[in-house]
Design an enzyme around this catalytic site. Structure first.
Site, PDB file in Angstrom:
ATOM      1  N   ASP A 168      87.979 110.836 167.281  1.00 26.89           N
ATOM      2  CA  ASP A 168      87.899 110.252 166.352  1.00 26.89           C
ATOM      3  C   ASP A 168      86.425 109.100 166.748  1.00 26.89           C
ATOM      4  OD1 ASP A 168      90.156 111.017 164.533  1.00 26.89           O
ATOM      5  OD2 ASP A 168      91.356 109.357 165.681  1.00 26.89           O
ATOM      6  N   GLU A 204      88.952 109.470 154.780  1.00 27.54           N
ATOM      7  CA  GLU A 204      89.547 108.283 155.587  1.00 27.54           C
ATOM      8  C   GLU A 204      87.793 108.311 156.608  1.00 27.54           C
ATOM      9  OE1 GLU A 204      92.806 110.660 156.981  1.00 27.54           O
ATOM     10  OE2 GLU A 204      91.495 112.153 157.952  1.00 27.54           O
TER      11      GLU A 204
HETATM   12  C1  6LW Z   1      92.799 110.206 162.052  1.00 29.26           C
HETATM   13  C2  6LW Z   1      91.971 109.761 160.783  1.00 29.26           C
HETATM   14  C3  6LW Z   1      92.454 111.865 161.459  1.00 29.26           C
HETATM   15  O1  6LW Z   1      92.827 108.563 162.217  1.00 29.26           O
HETATM   16  O2  6LW Z   1      92.868 111.871 162.302  1.00 29.26           O
HETATM   17  O3  6LW Z   1      90.457 112.964 162.159  1.00 29.26           O
HETATM   18  C4  6LW Z   1      93.666 110.526 162.163  1.00 29.26           C
HETATM   19  N1  6LW Z   1      91.447 112.559 161.195  1.00 29.26           N
HETATM   20  O4  6LW Z   1      90.840 110.115 160.497  1.00 29.26           O
HETATM   21  C5  6LW Z   1      94.061 110.351 164.024  1.00 29.26           C
HETATM   22  O5  6LW Z   1      93.190 111.215 164.688  1.00 29.26           O
END
Ligand code: 6LW
Length: 494
Positions: A14, A176
């Protein structure tokens, strides 16, 4: 100029990046490990050094509640007029913002941000500050929402509004990692979709106004789901940066997979050059690669070893949750560890444990230890650790009133191994290579003997696979009366 990915190796998912003049700062997720949010600095985008951690006071956040894979998720770092800001999600606490004038020197206490959802981000734009996360709107579809915010108090200055439902509009999945940028006359929104495993991707949208409407780019700008022969998988969750020469780059997470998308090293940080076509960001052939070519101004060097310095607590050390500081003595040329009644396997334990990210498949870790346990159940040594439910211990241990060198594994089927241990100093050595850890030892300066070979952790052992393998030291006992273990550690990379 050619360079190699990952640019930051080992468990560093991240990633987020910002530039302050000619310096670049990068942060990554740290989950249940303390200190939280490693901060790396570079002057050339390919050679990075960890300069500290954003959360290094253990009363800043409730680390005692951080279960495996929980705790600190997905920070964003931004720089604005002499001030750095980091926002992240601490599971069970919510989204927060901290600030600092000098990221190496220390950060403010967190203020809670008035928006839910994960993966928060900040945009400083024309005198206003905006906050976005993957908060859902009234229709309960996955969405990216945005609001104006005061970054010093966390107070929202406008209602949060849904600005995007992702590339497929009607059925977003794991939408996300949003970041909004104002570049030229467009607002660009980058996000991750598809989940952080094999199908991960980065998608993009743009608008003339910060609150939208956003038009989708119509295809992922980065994914390795169609590029299986690259030695890279799971590319997604990225952040753009403009360098000092006006060129654009993206950093993102990906793995160097053992199998499928999963790597026992965890999700690492990659760098790719970005160009612009028809006012959309374009990333090479749309997939990430190990060997890349980009308009760099300095060559990449590789660090090949890391030497512990016990005169202070180096920022690379990771502890579990809220460390009991009285169990670590960092004075002088050795480290003295007091065994804890809390064990590595305790889901919310605060064991005596300090470890480093395993940065490469190939590496060696050597620990010289002076520890002669006196109570049954006491042990100290090295651990190869993925979570409280999956780790190896390679230690000196007292059982049935005798001391043994022992290898044990938590999680999965494993036949423990033990041999009688001599009193006094023992060298414990882990030689990691593709698919294997060779464990060897030497008593009091004798030649090194093989103990056994064990495999790395697989996807089945790793829960959600959010973290990666750490290698480090630990000491634990049944009764808190055990004396301290004296340790020294040395880490070498290929
Ligand atoms: C993070 C989300 C994700 O918050 O995994 O890869 C979660 N994506 O964006 C935890 O790393």
């Amino acid at each position: 100029m050619l360079y190699e990915n990952p640019i930051i190796r080992g468990f560093n998912p991240d990633p987020s990046i910002c530039r302050a003049g000619k310096d670049y700062y990068l942060v990554t997720s740290s989950f249940e490990y303390f200190p939280g949010i490693p901060v790396y600095r570079s002057t050339d985008l390919v050679n990075w050094r960890q300069i500290g951690n954003c959360i290094n006071r253990d009363d800043q956040l409730p680390y005692e509640n951080a279960a495996a894979g929980q705790g600190m998720w997905a920070p964003t770092i931004r720089y604005h007029e002499g001030m750095f800001f980091v926002t992240a999600t601490f599971q069970g606490f919510g989204n927060f913002i901290i600030h600092s004038q000098d990221p190496a020197a220390g950060w403010s206490d967190p203020v809670k941000a008035g928006m839910s959802g994960i993966d928060p981000s900040l945009l400083f734009d024309e005198g206003r500050v905006y906050y976005c996360t993957n908060q859902r709107g009234e229709d309960d579809l996955e969405a990216i929402s945005l609001a104006e915010i005061n970054p010093f108090t966390g107070e929202l200055l406008s209602p949060a509004r849904v600005i995007w439902h992702g590339m497929s509009e009607d059925r977003p999945q794991y939408l996300e990692a949003p970041h909004v940028y104002h570049i030229g006359s467009w607002y660009y929104l980058l996000a991750a979709e598809g989940g952080t495993r094999f199908h991960h991707m980065i998608t993009a949208a743009r608008s003339r106004s910060v609150f939208g409407p956003y038009e989708s780019c119509g295809r992922p700008i980065l994914t390795n789901r169609y590029a299986e022969n690259t030695g890279v998988a799971g590319s997604g969750h990225g952040d753009l940066v403009e360098d000092q020469n006006g060129r654009w780059w993206i950093i993102h997470l990906a793995t160097r997979p053992d199998e499928g998308w999963y790597s026992h090293l965890g999700r690492e940080t990659f760098l790719l050059p970005v160009s612009w076509e028809n006012e959309w960001p374009v990333i090479g052939d749309g997939a990430s690669h190990i060997l890349c070519d980009g308009p760099l101004w300095e060559p990449q060097k590789q660090t090949d070893s890391w030497q512990a310095d016990y005169n202070y607590c180096q920022p690379q050390w990771l502890f579990l949750r809220k460390p009991r500081w009285e169990n670590y003595d960092f004075q002088g040329d050795i480290l003295q560890l007091t065994p804890s009644g809390d064990h590595l396997s305790d889901p919310l334990g605060r064991p005596t444990f300090l470890a480093l990210r395993q940065m490469d498949e190939n590496c060696t870790v050597e620990a010289e230890m002076d520890f002669d346990p006196v109570c049954d159940g006491s042990e100290a040594g090295l651990t190869i650790f993925i979570a409280d439910y999956g780790y190896y211990t390679f230690c000196k241990r007292r059982e049935n009133s005798k001391n043994w060198l022992s290898v044990q594994r938590r999680g999965g089927v494993f036949q423990p191994i033990r041999i009688p241990a001599e009193d006094g100093t023992v060298l414990l050595k882990i030689t990691a290579s593709k698919g294997a850890y060779l464990l060897s030892y030497a008593f009091k300066g004798d030649t090194c003997c093989k103990m056994t070979i064990v495999p790395p952790f697989s996807e089945n052992d790793a829960g959600k696979g959010f973290t990666g393998t750490l290698i480090g030291l630990y000491a634990q006992c049944k009764h808190d009366s055990e004396k301290a273990a004296k340790m020294k550690i040395k880490v070498s990379l290929p």
